[in-house]
Design a protein around this motif. Structure first.
Motif, PDB file in Angstrom:
ATOM      1  N   CYS A  32      -6.288  -6.801 -12.003  1.00  0.00           N
ATOM      2  CA  CYS A  32      -6.936  -6.215 -10.827  1.00  0.00           C
ATOM      3  C   CYS A  32      -6.993  -7.269  -9.731  1.00  0.00           C
ATOM      4  O   CYS A  32      -7.218  -8.450 -10.016  1.00  0.00           O
ATOM      5  CB  CYS A  32      -8.342  -5.717 -11.145  1.00  0.00           C
ATOM      6  SG  CYS A  32      -9.076  -4.857  -9.728  1.00  0.00           S
ATOM      7  N   LEU A  34      -9.143  -7.004  -7.140  1.00  0.00           N
ATOM      8  CA  LEU A  34     -10.473  -7.011  -6.538  1.00  0.00           C
ATOM      9  C   LEU A  34     -11.461  -7.697  -7.480  1.00  0.00           C
ATOM     10  O   LEU A  34     -11.157  -7.938  -8.660  1.00  0.00           O
ATOM     11  CB  LEU A  34     -10.958  -5.581  -6.258  1.00  0.00           C
ATOM     12  CG  LEU A  34     -10.205  -4.785  -5.190  1.00  0.00           C
ATOM     13  CD1 LEU A  34     -10.925  -3.473  -4.926  1.00  0.00           C
ATOM     14  CD2 LEU A  34     -10.051  -5.574  -3.905  1.00  0.00           C
ATOM     15  N   CYS A  36     -15.223  -6.651  -7.934  1.00  0.00           N
ATOM     16  CA  CYS A  36     -16.448  -5.907  -7.649  1.00  0.00           C
ATOM     17  C   CYS A  36     -17.605  -6.592  -8.360  1.00  0.00           C
ATOM     18  O   CYS A  36     -17.481  -6.949  -9.548  1.00  0.00           O
ATOM     19  CB  CYS A  36     -16.314  -4.469  -8.140  1.00  0.00           C
ATOM     20  SG  CYS A  36     -14.896  -3.595  -7.409  1.00  0.00           S
ATOM     21  N   TRP A  38     -20.231  -5.537  -9.652  1.00  0.00           N
ATOM     22  CA  TRP A  38     -20.771  -4.831 -10.816  1.00  0.00           C
ATOM     23  C   TRP A  38     -19.729  -4.609 -11.906  1.00  0.00           C
ATOM     24  O   TRP A  38     -20.004  -3.933 -12.897  1.00  0.00           O
ATOM     25  CB  TRP A  38     -21.291  -3.454 -10.375  1.00  0.00           C
ATOM     26  CG  TRP A  38     -20.181  -2.558  -9.930  1.00  0.00           C
ATOM     27  CD1 TRP A  38     -19.376  -1.781 -10.729  1.00  0.00           C
ATOM     28  CD2 TRP A  38     -19.692  -2.383  -8.607  1.00  0.00           C
ATOM     29  NE1 TRP A  38     -18.420  -1.144  -9.961  1.00  0.00           N
ATOM     30  CE2 TRP A  38     -18.603  -1.491  -8.654  1.00  0.00           C
ATOM     31  CE3 TRP A  38     -20.078  -2.895  -7.358  1.00  0.00           C
ATOM     32  CZ2 TRP A  38     -17.907  -1.115  -7.517  1.00  0.00           C
ATOM     33  CZ3 TRP A  38     -19.381  -2.504  -6.234  1.00  0.00           C
ATOM     34  CH2 TRP A  38     -18.314  -1.629  -6.325  1.00  0.00           C
ATOM     35  N   CYS A  39     -18.526  -5.128 -11.743  1.00  0.00           N
ATOM     36  CA  CYS A  39     -17.418  -4.755 -12.635  1.00  0.00           C
ATOM     37  C   CYS A  39     -17.803  -4.935 -14.108  1.00  0.00           C
ATOM     38  O   CYS A  39     -18.261  -5.998 -14.519  1.00  0.00           O
ATOM     39  CB  CYS A  39     -16.183  -5.585 -12.320  1.00  0.00           C
ATOM     40  SG  CYS A  39     -14.768  -5.106 -13.341  1.00  0.00           S
ATOM     41  N   THR A  44     -10.210  -7.114 -17.636  1.00  0.00           N
ATOM     42  CA  THR A  44      -8.968  -6.523 -17.125  1.00  0.00           C
ATOM     43  C   THR A  44      -8.473  -7.228 -15.865  1.00  0.00           C
ATOM     44  O   THR A  44      -7.454  -6.817 -15.293  1.00  0.00           O
ATOM     45  CB  THR A  44      -9.162  -5.031 -16.780  1.00  0.00           C
ATOM     46  OG1 THR A  44     -10.023  -4.923 -15.623  1.00  0.00           O
ATOM     47  CG2 THR A  44      -9.784  -4.257 -17.922  1.00  0.00           C
ATOM     48  N   TRP A  45      -9.175  -8.232 -15.395  1.00  0.00           N
ATOM     49  CA  TRP A  45      -8.814  -8.829 -14.097  1.00  0.00           C
ATOM     50  C   TRP A  45      -7.456  -9.538 -14.131  1.00  0.00           C
ATOM     51  O   TRP A  45      -6.757  -9.582 -13.142  1.00  0.00           O
ATOM     52  CB  TRP A  45      -9.902  -9.821 -13.663  1.00  0.00           C
ATOM     53  CG  TRP A  45     -11.156  -9.151 -13.195  1.00  0.00           C
ATOM     54  CD1 TRP A  45     -11.370  -7.811 -13.036  1.00  0.00           C
ATOM     55  CD2 TRP A  45     -12.377  -9.795 -12.812  1.00  0.00           C
ATOM     56  NE1 TRP A  45     -12.645  -7.582 -12.589  1.00  0.00           N
ATOM     57  CE2 TRP A  45     -13.283  -8.775 -12.437  1.00  0.00           C
ATOM     58  CE3 TRP A  45     -12.799 -11.133 -12.751  1.00  0.00           C
ATOM     59  CZ2 TRP A  45     -14.580  -9.060 -12.004  1.00  0.00           C
ATOM     60  CZ3 TRP A  45     -14.092 -11.404 -12.318  1.00  0.00           C
ATOM     61  CH2 TRP A  45     -14.966 -10.376 -11.949  1.00  0.00           C
ATOM     62  N   GLY A  93      -7.776   1.234 -15.051  1.00  0.00           N
ATOM     63  CA  GLY A  93      -7.583  -0.217 -15.148  1.00  0.00           C
ATOM     64  C   GLY A  93      -8.901  -0.931 -15.274  1.00  0.00           C
ATOM     65  O   GLY A  93      -9.899  -0.330 -15.679  1.00  0.00           O
ATOM     66  N   GLY A  94      -8.833  -2.204 -14.803  1.00  0.00           N
ATOM     67  CA  GLY A  94      -7.853  -2.875 -13.943  1.00  0.00           C
ATOM     68  C   GLY A  94      -7.462  -2.001 -12.747  1.00  0.00           C
ATOM     69  O   GLY A  94      -8.163  -1.086 -12.388  1.00  0.00           O
ATOM     70  N   HIS A 122      -8.542   1.788  -7.207  1.00  0.00           N
ATOM     71  CA  HIS A 122      -9.451   1.240  -6.189  1.00  0.00           C
ATOM     72  C   HIS A 122      -9.159   1.793  -4.805  1.00  0.00           C
ATOM     73  O   HIS A 122      -9.909   1.576  -3.870  1.00  0.00           O
ATOM     74  CB  HIS A 122      -9.480  -0.279  -6.213  1.00  0.00           C
ATOM     75  CG  HIS A 122      -8.200  -1.022  -5.930  1.00  0.00           C
ATOM     76  ND1 HIS A 122      -7.134  -0.520  -5.212  1.00  0.00           N
ATOM     77  CD2 HIS A 122      -7.843  -2.293  -6.276  1.00  0.00           C
ATOM     78  CE1 HIS A 122      -6.183  -1.438  -5.115  1.00  0.00           C
ATOM     79  NE2 HIS A 122      -6.575  -2.513  -5.768  1.00  0.00           N
ATOM     80  N   LYS A 146     -14.465   1.100  -1.288  1.00  0.00           N
ATOM     81  CA  LYS A 146     -15.254  -0.098  -1.569  1.00  0.00           C
ATOM     82  C   LYS A 146     -16.107  -0.504  -0.368  1.00  0.00           C
ATOM     83  O   LYS A 146     -15.675  -0.359   0.784  1.00  0.00           O
ATOM     84  CB  LYS A 146     -14.329  -1.258  -1.951  1.00  0.00           C
ATOM     85  CG  LYS A 146     -13.427  -0.976  -3.153  1.00  0.00           C
ATOM     86  CD  LYS A 146     -14.205  -0.808  -4.435  1.00  0.00           C
ATOM     87  CE  LYS A 146     -13.258  -0.744  -5.637  1.00  0.00           C
ATOM     88  NZ  LYS A 146     -13.991  -0.475  -6.897  1.00  0.00           N
TER      89      LYS A 146
HETATM   90  S1  SF4 Z   1     -11.404  -3.259 -12.437  1.00  0.00           S
HETATM   91 FE1  SF4 Z   1     -12.301  -1.761 -10.974  1.00  0.00          FE
HETATM   92  S2  SF4 Z   1     -14.491  -2.294 -10.895  1.00  0.00           S
HETATM   93 FE2  SF4 Z   1     -13.395  -4.076 -11.824  1.00  0.00          FE
HETATM   94  S3  SF4 Z   1     -12.951  -5.453 -10.090  1.00  0.00           S
HETATM   95 FE3  SF4 Z   1     -11.169  -4.091 -10.348  1.00  0.00          FE
HETATM   96  S4  SF4 Z   1     -11.531  -2.361  -8.937  1.00  0.00           S
HETATM   97 FE4  SF4 Z   1     -13.479  -3.433  -9.219  1.00  0.00          FE
END
Ligand code: SF4
Length: 262
Positions: A32, A34, A36, A38-39, A44-45, A93-94, A122, A146
């Motif tokens: 991923c 992003l 977030c 609160w993720c 999965t990043w 995802g991710g 996202h 977002k």
């Molecule tokens: S997996 Fe989803 S919630 Fe987590 S950082 Fe990526 S976009 Fe944000």
């Protein structure tokens, strides 16, 4: 491309959005771009080294495959999990649209097997979405919108201000509406840090493009660096506020944390 970086493949029920509670086969993509606040899926990043695959529908028992996972192995996993017994296949995802060719390939293989193909994204990668829908139709696109109060890009310099997401989300919504997408809705995760002005801007942008687009306000489930939920009074006030600009606004919390299911 005939393989994908995946985190997991499993059978469960949809935990959020307008189809909450519907039987769903999840294909979770790795990586991923992003961050977030609160993720709940920080694992999965980055691209995953291995993928866990549920061995029977509802068993919560898994086997492990190295990444990348071949398309044939994804289809075999879906067959073992009785894909045709689900209402949806969720590509999640991710951020799945970091791998648009793999998303298209999986959608092509599992579409037409019974379940509807449901992309959870996202909502920023409009070019990748266009690449997917040029190849294959998607039944449902759940796009996030977002808010900079809680979300940063992985590439943002630490400590600096995050650039707003509105223009990219607007491009994405337009691409979804123009492409082969059966239904699109927008989801905004609202937290104690969310501001009225941010939500006003989201609603105004959606209203200017396609006012009938459903908007889901999802109260944050505390995770990551987010420790508290918005109050009920603020949630209801935001719902009323958004409903002044859009006709289809729904306040829907996540349900899978309540049941503690996968
Ligand atoms: S997996 Fe989803 S919630 Fe987590 S950082 Fe990526 S976009 Fe944000």
């Amino acid at each position: 491309m005939n393989d994908a970086n995946l985190v997991e493949v499993f059978s469960s029920v949809q935990g959020e959005g307008p189809y909450v509670g519907a039987t769903t086969l999840f294909v979770r993509f790795g990586e991923c771009d992003l961050r977030c606040a609160w993720c709940d899926s920080a694992h999965t990043w980055l691209p995953a080294r291995t993928c866990r695959i549920e061995t029977a529908r509802g068993s919560a028992a898994f086997r492990t495959l190295p990444n990348p996972v071949a398309l044939d192995a994804i289809v075999e996993a879906a067959d073992i999990l009785e894909v045709e017994r689900h209402r949806f296949v969720s590509l999640t995802g991710g951020e799945p649209l970091l791998q648009p060719d793999a998303v298209a390939a999986v959608a092509e293989c599992l579409g037409g097997r019974g379940p509807r193909i449901y992309l959870e994204t996202h909502g920023l990668a409009s070019v990748a979405l266009e690449r997917v829908t040029a190849r294959v139709a998607l039944d449902v696109v759940s796009m996030d919108w977002k808010l900079v109060s809680d979300v940063r890009r992985a590439s943002d310099p630490k400590g600096g201000a995050a650039a707003p997401f509105h223009d990219e989300h607007e491009r994405f919504l337009r691409a979804a509406l123009a492409g082969r997408v059966g239904q699109v809705f927008v989801k905004v995760v609202v937290t104690a840090a969310s501001e009225d002005g941010e939500l006003d801007e989201v609603c105004a942008r959606i209203a200017s493009i396609a006012p009938d687009t459903p908007l889901v306000l999802q109260p944050v489930t505390p995770a990551g660096s987010v420790k508290e939920r918005p109050t009920a009074a603020r949630l209801l006030a935001w719902t009323r506020r958004c409903a002044e600009q859009l006709p289809d606004v729904r306040l829907i919390p996540q349900t899978h944390p309540i049941y503690d299911v996968l």
